[in-house]
Scaffold this motif. Structure first.
Motif, PDB file in Angstrom:
ATOM      1  N   PRO A  27      21.658  35.355  66.128  1.00 17.73           N
ATOM      2  CA  PRO A  27      20.334  34.734  65.978  1.00 17.73           C
ATOM      3  C   PRO A  27      20.010  33.872  67.187  1.00 17.73           C
ATOM      4  CG  PRO A  27      21.948  33.548  64.680  1.00 17.73           C
ATOM      5  CD  PRO A  27      22.661  34.738  65.247  1.00 17.73           C
ATOM      6  N   ILE A  28      18.749  33.876  67.574  1.00 19.34           N
ATOM      7  CA  ILE A  28      18.323  33.009  68.672  1.00 19.34           C
ATOM      8  C   ILE A  28      17.206  32.054  68.259  1.00 19.34           C
ATOM      9  CG2 ILE A  28      19.045  34.595  70.480  1.00 19.34           C
ATOM     10  CD1 ILE A  28      16.214  35.515  70.783  1.00 19.34           C
ATOM     11  N   SER A  50      12.326  40.405  66.839  1.00 22.25           N
ATOM     12  CA  SER A  50      11.811  39.342  65.982  1.00 22.25           C
ATOM     13  C   SER A  50      11.162  39.967  64.753  1.00 22.25           C
ATOM     14  CB  SER A  50      10.790  38.483  66.739  1.00 22.25           C
ATOM     15  OG  SER A  50      10.328  37.421  65.930  1.00 22.25           O
ATOM     16  N   ILE A  51      11.589  39.540  63.572  1.00 23.83           N
ATOM     17  CA  ILE A  51      11.010  40.030  62.326  1.00 23.83           C
ATOM     18  C   ILE A  51      10.182  38.909  61.705  1.00 23.83           C
ATOM     19  CG2 ILE A  51      11.440  40.984  60.044  1.00 23.83           C
ATOM     20  CD1 ILE A  51      14.105  42.012  61.018  1.00 23.83           C
ATOM     21  N   HIS A  52       8.915  39.213  61.417  1.00 26.16           N
ATOM     22  CA  HIS A  52       8.012  38.258  60.781  1.00 26.16           C
ATOM     23  C   HIS A  52       7.797  38.651  59.316  1.00 26.16           C
ATOM     24  CE1 HIS A  52       7.292  37.196  64.911  1.00 26.16           C
ATOM     25  NE2 HIS A  52       6.404  36.287  64.592  1.00 26.16           N
ATOM     26  N   PHE A  53       7.725  37.648  58.452  1.00 22.15           N
ATOM     27  CA  PHE A  53       7.489  37.872  57.030  1.00 22.15           C
ATOM     28  C   PHE A  53       6.217  37.137  56.616  1.00 22.15           C
ATOM     29  CE2 PHE A  53      12.017  37.912  57.890  1.00 22.15           C
ATOM     30  CZ  PHE A  53      12.428  39.102  57.305  1.00 22.15           C
ATOM     31  N   VAL A  54       5.299  37.839  55.981  1.00 17.76           N
ATOM     32  CA  VAL A  54       4.053  37.232  55.523  1.00 17.76           C
ATOM     33  C   VAL A  54       4.308  36.560  54.179  1.00 17.76           C
ATOM     34  CG1 VAL A  54       1.621  37.599  54.968  1.00 17.76           C
ATOM     35  CG2 VAL A  54       2.742  39.038  56.691  1.00 17.76           C
ATOM     36  N   ILE A  55       4.060  35.261  54.105  1.00 21.23           N
ATOM     37  CA  ILE A  55       4.276  34.495  52.878  1.00 21.23           C
ATOM     38  C   ILE A  55       2.986  34.378  52.086  1.00 21.23           C
ATOM     39  CG2 ILE A  55       5.174  32.357  51.905  1.00 21.23           C
ATOM     40  CD1 ILE A  55       7.131  34.063  53.629  1.00 21.23           C
ATOM     41  N   GLU A  56       1.916  34.015  52.761  1.00 23.50           N
ATOM     42  CA  GLU A  56       0.595  33.926  52.137  1.00 23.50           C
ATOM     43  C   GLU A  56      -0.446  34.426  53.125  1.00 23.50           C
ATOM     44  OE1 GLU A  56       0.019  29.841  50.925  1.00 23.50           O
ATOM     45  OE2 GLU A  56       0.872  30.225  48.943  1.00 23.50           O
ATOM     46  N   ALA A 127       9.894  40.869  51.482  1.00 23.11           N
ATOM     47  CA  ALA A 127      10.182  39.429  51.551  1.00 23.11           C
ATOM     48  C   ALA A 127      10.422  38.878  50.144  1.00 23.11           C
ATOM     49  CB  ALA A 127       9.035  38.687  52.245  1.00 23.11           C
ATOM     50  N   THR A 128      11.618  39.093  49.644  1.00 27.84           N
ATOM     51  CA  THR A 128      11.976  38.615  48.312  1.00 27.84           C
ATOM     52  C   THR A 128      12.260  37.115  48.338  1.00 27.84           C
ATOM     53  OG1 THR A 128      14.325  39.024  48.675  1.00 27.84           O
ATOM     54  CG2 THR A 128      12.999  40.846  47.796  1.00 27.84           C
ATOM     55  N   LYS A 129      12.334  36.516  47.156  1.00 30.39           N
ATOM     56  CA  LYS A 129      12.650  35.092  47.065  1.00 30.39           C
ATOM     57  C   LYS A 129      14.027  34.797  47.653  1.00 30.39           C
ATOM     58  CE  LYS A 129       9.823  34.138  42.955  1.00 30.39           C
ATOM     59  NZ  LYS A 129       9.828  33.681  41.538  1.00 30.39           N
ATOM     60  N   GLU A 130      14.976  35.698  47.417  1.00 32.16           N
ATOM     61  CA  GLU A 130      16.326  35.495  47.923  1.00 32.16           C
ATOM     62  C   GLU A 130      16.346  35.540  49.449  1.00 32.16           C
ATOM     63  OE1 GLU A 130      16.337  36.873  43.835  1.00 32.16           O
ATOM     64  OE2 GLU A 130      15.437  37.697  45.650  1.00 32.16           O
ATOM     65  N   LEU A 131      15.586  36.470  50.029  1.00 32.77           N
ATOM     66  CA  LEU A 131      15.522  36.565  51.487  1.00 32.77           C
ATOM     67  C   LEU A 131      14.901  35.301  52.088  1.00 32.77           C
ATOM     68  CD1 LEU A 131      14.495  39.609  53.614  1.00 32.77           C
ATOM     69  CD2 LEU A 131      13.367  37.425  53.997  1.00 32.77           C
ATOM     70  N   LEU A 132      13.799  34.855  51.513  1.00 30.14           N
ATOM     71  CA  LEU A 132      13.121  33.667  52.049  1.00 30.14           C
ATOM     72  C   LEU A 132      13.987  32.425  51.915  1.00 30.14           C
ATOM     73  CD1 LEU A 132       9.486  34.302  50.753  1.00 30.14           C
ATOM     74  CD2 LEU A 132      10.424  34.746  53.031  1.00 30.14           C
ATOM     75  N   LEU A 133      14.763  32.336  50.838  1.00 26.58           N
ATOM     76  CA  LEU A 133      15.676  31.202  50.674  1.00 26.58           C
ATOM     77  C   LEU A 133      16.739  31.217  51.766  1.00 26.58           C
ATOM     78  CD1 LEU A 133      16.632  28.767  49.057  1.00 26.58           C
ATOM     79  CD2 LEU A 133      17.936  30.335  47.597  1.00 26.58           C
ATOM     80  N   THR A 134      17.212  32.412  52.123  1.00 24.76           N
ATOM     81  CA  THR A 134      18.210  32.534  53.192  1.00 24.76           C
ATOM     82  C   THR A 134      17.629  32.056  54.520  1.00 24.76           C
ATOM     83  OG1 THR A 134      19.215  34.423  52.063  1.00 24.76           O
ATOM     84  CG2 THR A 134      19.779  34.104  54.366  1.00 24.76           C
ATOM     85  N   TYR A 157      23.151  38.076  58.668  1.00 29.64           N
ATOM     86  CA  TYR A 157      23.499  39.319  57.989  1.00 29.64           C
ATOM     87  C   TYR A 157      23.001  39.314  56.540  1.00 29.64           C
ATOM     88  CZ  TYR A 157      26.232  41.377  61.731  1.00 29.64           C
ATOM     89  OH  TYR A 157      26.609  41.967  62.911  1.00 29.64           O
ATOM     90  N   GLY A 158      22.880  38.131  55.956  1.00 27.33           N
ATOM     91  CA  GLY A 158      22.311  38.042  54.614  1.00 27.33           C
ATOM     92  C   GLY A 158      20.859  38.485  54.587  1.00 27.33           C
ATOM     93  N   ILE A 159      20.117  38.096  55.626  1.00 25.90           N
ATOM     94  CA  ILE A 159      18.717  38.538  55.738  1.00 25.90           C
ATOM     95  C   ILE A 159      18.653  40.054  55.846  1.00 25.90           C
ATOM     96  CG2 ILE A 159      16.670  38.474  57.224  1.00 25.90           C
ATOM     97  CD1 ILE A 159      17.513  35.568  57.943  1.00 25.90           C
ATOM     98  N   PHE A 160      19.502  40.615  56.698  1.00 23.66           N
ATOM     99  CA  PHE A 160      19.531  42.071  56.836  1.00 23.66           C
ATOM    100  C   PHE A 160      19.892  42.736  55.503  1.00 23.66           C
ATOM    101  CE2 PHE A 160      20.923  41.277  61.483  1.00 23.66           C
ATOM    102  CZ  PHE A 160      19.601  41.168  61.882  1.00 23.66           C
ATOM    103  N   SER A 161      20.837  42.136  54.797  1.00 22.17           N
ATOM    104  CA  SER A 161      21.277  42.705  53.526  1.00 22.17           C
ATOM    105  C   SER A 161      20.137  42.751  52.520  1.00 22.17           C
ATOM    106  CB  SER A 161      22.440  41.883  52.963  1.00 22.17           C
ATOM    107  OG  SER A 161      22.803  42.325  51.675  1.00 22.17           O
TER     108      SER A 161
END
Length: 283
Positions: A27-28, A50-56, A127-134, A157-161
């Motif tokens: 990670p950077i 870079s991976i972006h996740f839309v939250i709202e 973008a699950t709750k578990e992923l966002l918590l990680t 690796y948790g994010i990738f998982s």
């Protein structure tokens, strides 16, 4: 969060050491933002992934000849050396995103396993709750010792998982030639009032079967793909031309301005006229 002219933003950067590099991916940086209505990035290419996740809210992403509007739960990946630009799309809630940046010789292989491709560098509803918590946990400083560095790698690796395909979301497969051809057909003729039936005919496939395999390989239905093309182009015409709504509606293949206005308002949550006023370009 720090405030700028375009957004409220928080970032944290990581400096890789030999321990991190031994993993092949490290990670950077991690970040999150809340965009203002005028939020828009300049076209840019990164040296890392870079991976972006839309939250709202909603975001319009442009890369190559592709334009896609993404919704909460969706994500997009910026591949090294590819020029991307993304901007705020009006919606009931302001655009908010998380992102994770990483580098290393195994990065692109991991992205392929997750399901990203340069030609289709987005995924729906990952973008699950578990992923966002990680991701959130990465904003809390870890110790500098071996245990802390290992925890950092574990989080990556948790994010990738969490994003790894399972039986409910098959991994992106190479797009069959007929589907690839239909994409080119729709990209070229979407403004001429073509339908899913026309796209299926261009692939010499029955409409129902065409829709099924198109959705499996592209990540959305052909109807949605055509809608995305029209909506992305409508923003361009509203922003960069003085065409009336009537001219724009007919230029995009709609039967009348009412049909276009109804489709635009359903998609963006605001009428074309109001969107133009809020995003007028000074000339």
């Amino acid at each position: 969060m720090q405030e700028s002219a375009l957004e409220f933003i928080e970032t944290r950067y990581f400096t890789p050491d030999d321990f991190a590099r031994d993993f092949g991916i490290w990670p950077i940086g991690v970040g999150r933002n809340i965009a203002k209505p005028n939020y828009s990035t300049k076209p840019r290419a990164l040296e890392h992934c870079s991976i972006h996740f839309v939250i709202e809210g909603k975001v319009e992403v442009n890369y190559g000849t592709n334009r896609i509007v993404l919704f909460p739960g969706d994500s997009f990946c910026m591949f090294p050396g590819v020029v991307y630009q993304y901007r705020y799309v009006p919606s009931e809630k302001p655009l908010s995103m998380y992102w994770i940046s990483f580098h290393g010789p195994l990065s692109e292989a991991m992205l392929t396993r997750i399901g990203f491709r340069e030609s289709t560098s987005y995924l729906k509803q990952v973008a699950t709750k578990e992923l966002l918590l990680t991701i959130k946990n990465l904003f809390h400083p870890a110790s500098d010792g071996p245990k802390g560095r290992l925890r950092l790698q574990s989080s990556l690796y948790g994010i990738f998982s969490h994003m790894m395909p399972d039986d409910s979301r098959p991994a992106n497969k190479p797009i069959p030639q007929r589907i690839a051809g239909s994409l080119k057909f729709m990209d070229a003729h979407y403004a001429e009032g073509i339908t899913v039936k026309d796209a299926a005919a261009s692939a010499t496939l029955h409409r129902a079967y065409f829709s099924k395999i198109f959705t499996e390989h592209v990540g959305m239905s052909p109807k949605k793909y055509l809608e995305n093309l029209k909506m992305a182009k409508s923003l361009d015409l509203l922003r960069n031309t003085s065409y009336t709504v009537s001219v724009i509606s007919h230029s995009l293949g709609y039967s009348d301005p009412y049909a276009f206005t109804h489709a635009f308002t359903r998609y963006f949550g605001v009428s074309p006229g109001k969107w133009r006023k809020e995003h007028a370009v000074d000339t």
